[in-house]
Structures are given as C-alpha cells and as structure tokens.
Design an enzyme around this catalytic site. Structure first.
Site, PDB file in Angstrom:
ATOM      1  CB  ALA A 183      -0.914  -0.020   1.137  1.00  0.00           C
ATOM      2  CG  ASP A 184       3.627   2.443   3.277  1.00  0.00           C
ATOM      3  OD1 ASP A 184       2.858   3.289   3.218  1.00  0.00           O
ATOM      4  OD2 ASP A 184       3.999   1.756   4.065  1.00  0.00           O
TER       5      ASP A 184
END
Length: 409
Positions: A183-184
């Site tokens: 997600a980062d």
C-alpha cells in the site's frame, strides 16, 4: 565526487517533507530520475524509519544514533536539511526554499502543515507554479481523513487482505498481509505519477496544483480483477492461497528438491503444458479441456500436475517448461535473486559509497535510453547537507550559526 544527474528531471528542485515509506519512495523515484531532492528532517532525530530496526545498516552506539536498513531502501539521491518547522524561523526558512522549488511532497496528517502556514493554500501564494503533493492514509477529505494510516492497516481496510491467504477450511486459513508494504509502495508510485502529470499541466497553464494521494485509495485501485468481479458480477473472489481464482493450473508445485511456480493463463499454454508433462490425454478430458472447467476441477488437475512435477528437480523443470514456452520459475530467496543470471545482466542491484560504507539497493526499474537514472548520493545522514543548502539559499555564516544556536537547524 557527486556524478552529474542524467535523468529527465535534472532541472527540477523537490522539497521532500516526508517520512517512513510512501512519501520517501516518491522522492527517491524523482531523485533517481535526476531531480535535486532536499529531504527536510527534524534536527537530531530525522526520519522515523531511521530507527525501524533491526536489522541495522549502522548500529547505534553511546555516541551516535543508528540507521536502519529500512531507511536505506527509499532515501538515495537526496540531500538532508534539518529544520525545526515548528519554529517561526524554521517556517520562514522553508518558505524561502519554496520560492524557487518545483515540487513539494509531504505526508503529515491532514491539516498539519497548514497549522504552520506551510499548506498548499499558503505556499501557492509564494510560488503559483508549485506542484504540492500530499500523501496520507485516507486523503484530504472524508470521515477518515484525520486518521493516521499505516500499510498493514490499509492492506486490511483497502481489501488486499480479503484476497490474501488460504481459504477457510484449509490449514493456516485466514487473512494475511502481503509481506512487503505494497500500500505504501502503490501510494508512493501514484504520487510520482500524479506529480509528473501536474508538471505536464504546468507546461500548458504555468500553474501548479495540489495532489491528494492516499494509501487507502491506492490499495483499492490495485484490486483490479478482484474489484471488477464484485462490482460487475457480484462475485467475491476471496482468498485462494497460491492458486489463481480464474486460471488453472496456476500456482506452486513441489519438485524433488523444492518449489516452483507454474502459470498457465490460457488454453494454448495448457496445451503445451499437458504435452511437455507427458499427458496429452488431458486435452481431451472434459474436466480440463477449457480454462473454466480447469478452474472448476482445480483440485484434481493440481494433483495430476503435482504427481509429475515431483519427479524432477526445480532446475530441470524450469528449463524443460520454459523451453516448451510454458511460464515457470523458481521461488527465490533474496540470496537467490541477488545472483540470478538475469538480475545480474540487467544490473538490478547498485552500490553507492558512503562515509559509513557501501550502501546496496535495488536499481530503479525505469530504463530510459536517452536520459537514464543514475545513482549520485547514498541515503543522507540527518542534516548532512544543511550548511551546503543554506549557502545555496544565500544565508551568511553568521545567519547560519544563529539558526543553529537557536535549534532551528
């Protein structure tokens, strides 16, 4: 000696007010592509990820803070300027830096920088051409906008963990996080894409703009076929472990000395697989002749393929299958990947010398024929380039010493 930037963004100045992974990754992408990236850090402490360890690149001692290998993954090609922007003098310093900057990236909680007169609305008055990118867990608006958002949390909330892990009824069943901060990573890449789009718009209009990137939306946007299955057919694909929900055989198989992946995504590939495994009769079997039937009879087909694969080694099967134009490969540990012949030929790992020793990292995946990325600077120490940057900004030695005495830098 620092090499000259060769990337296509070598005429751009970036202020990187980010920490941990998503924002720093965006800054590193821009730095790899040639931009002058100035990383703003708190005096003394610096980026939170410097202390996310072990493992350590440089272990802490009684005299000096350590630096984690985590920090070193997303901070090359940057200069570090330590500034306490909670102080008025620190805010003034950053506003002065913004005057001729092209891009500012920040990943503080929504509204934080505005409290210090460093939000987009304040800074666009100083520099209307500024491209200002905010990276947060949940975006600049909406009921979750005030929340902090970490990768693990967003993997769950954004739907990724609903399709990662073994299905109910199998050993080890339950949702799992993906083992790297995807997600980062998606958010950092999306931030870089949004910035490049805003720069192209600036070529036409002369004006910058505010870019709002969230981990939550980046995770949801990565769902692709999973989201489409639900939104367009009302089908919840769920967790399928190492099997593909819509193709078979497509998964992990055990050879005589370890595991390989076999990925057949269409009937043509299955035709080649059946023949090279010595079972052309599978092509006439109504359970296996078409992909939809293979998915419905996944367990039987998987057992049949597994019985053949266990008869040879991984190396043998990878060669046999690829020679037959069947997609297959090993499951590599990092030690395997580092020495993989293809990775070596493609120069996928780079080494940059630093005062604390060589820093090794994965190379940029952007291969441009005329303006390639290059690797000019190792991840900086906290405030390593403060004097250099202040000199460039026109601060005298006396002014610089006064800022340091006041704890501003």
């Amino acid at each position: 000696m620092i090499a000259t930037a060769t990337g296509p963004l070598s005429n751009l100045k970036v202020i990187d007010m980010t920490r941990v992974i998503a924002g720093p990754l965006c800054g590193q992408i821009l730095g790899d592509l040639g931009a002058d990236v100035i990383k703003i850090e708190r005096p003394g402490e610096g980026d939170d990820s410097r202390r996310v360890a072990p493992p350590w690149f440089r272990e802490p001692t009684v005299d000096a803070a350590g630096e984690s290998t985590y920090y070193h993954s997303v901070n090359r090609n940057k200069r570090s300027l330590s500034v306490d922007f909670a102080s008025e003098q620190g805010q003034a310093l950053i506003r002065k830096l913004v005057v001729d900057a092209d891009i500012l990236i920040e990943n503080y909680r929504t509204g934080t920088l505005a409290r210090y007169q460093l939000g987009y609305e304040e800074l666009k008055v100083i520099n209307p051409r500024l491209v200002y990118c905010s990276v947060t867990g949940f975006g600049q608006s909406g009921p979750y906008s005030g929340r902090s958002g970490y990768d693990f949390l967003v993997q769950g909330m954004g739907g990724l963990m609903a399709v990662t892990g073994y299905p109910d009824g199998e050993p080890g069943a339950g949702p799992l996080r993906i083992g790297v901060p995807v997600a980062d990573t998606f958010a950092g890449m999306n931030a870089a894409i949004g910035i490049l789009a805003a720069l192209e718009s600036r070529h036409a209009t002369g004006l910058g703009q505010h870019i709002d990137i969230s981990l939550f939306e980046s995770a949801a946007a990565s769902l692709l076929n999973t989201a489409s299955a639900w939104l367009n057919a009302g089908v919840n694909l769920g967790r399928t472990g190492n099997d593909h929900p819509s193709a078979a055989p497509y998964g992990v198989f055990e050879a005589s000395d370890g595991y390989i992946i076999i990925a057949t995504f269409n009937d043509r590939e299955f035709d080649r697989l059946a023949k090279v495994l010595g079972h052309p009769e599978w092509l006439e079997d109504p359970r296996f002749s078409q992909n939809c039937e293979r998915v419905n009879n996944r367990a039987a087909l998987k057992a049949a393929v597994a019985a053949v694969v266990k008869q040879k080694t991984r190396t043998e099967w990878v060669k046999i299958l690829n020679d037959a134009t069947v997609s297959a490969g090993a499951i590599n540990e990092m030690s395997d990947l580092e020495h993989d012949e293809h990775a070596v030929m493609r120069e996928m790992f780079v080494t940059i010398g630093s005062v604390h020793g060589d820093v090794r990292s994965v190379a940029s995946p952007y291969r441009l024929s005329q303006t390639p990325p290059n690797y000019r600077r190792p991840p900086p120490c906290v405030g390593e380039h403060t004097d250099e940057i202040l000199d460039e900004m026109g601060y005298s030695h006396t002014e610089r010493d006064a800022l340091r005495a006041a704890g501003v830098v």
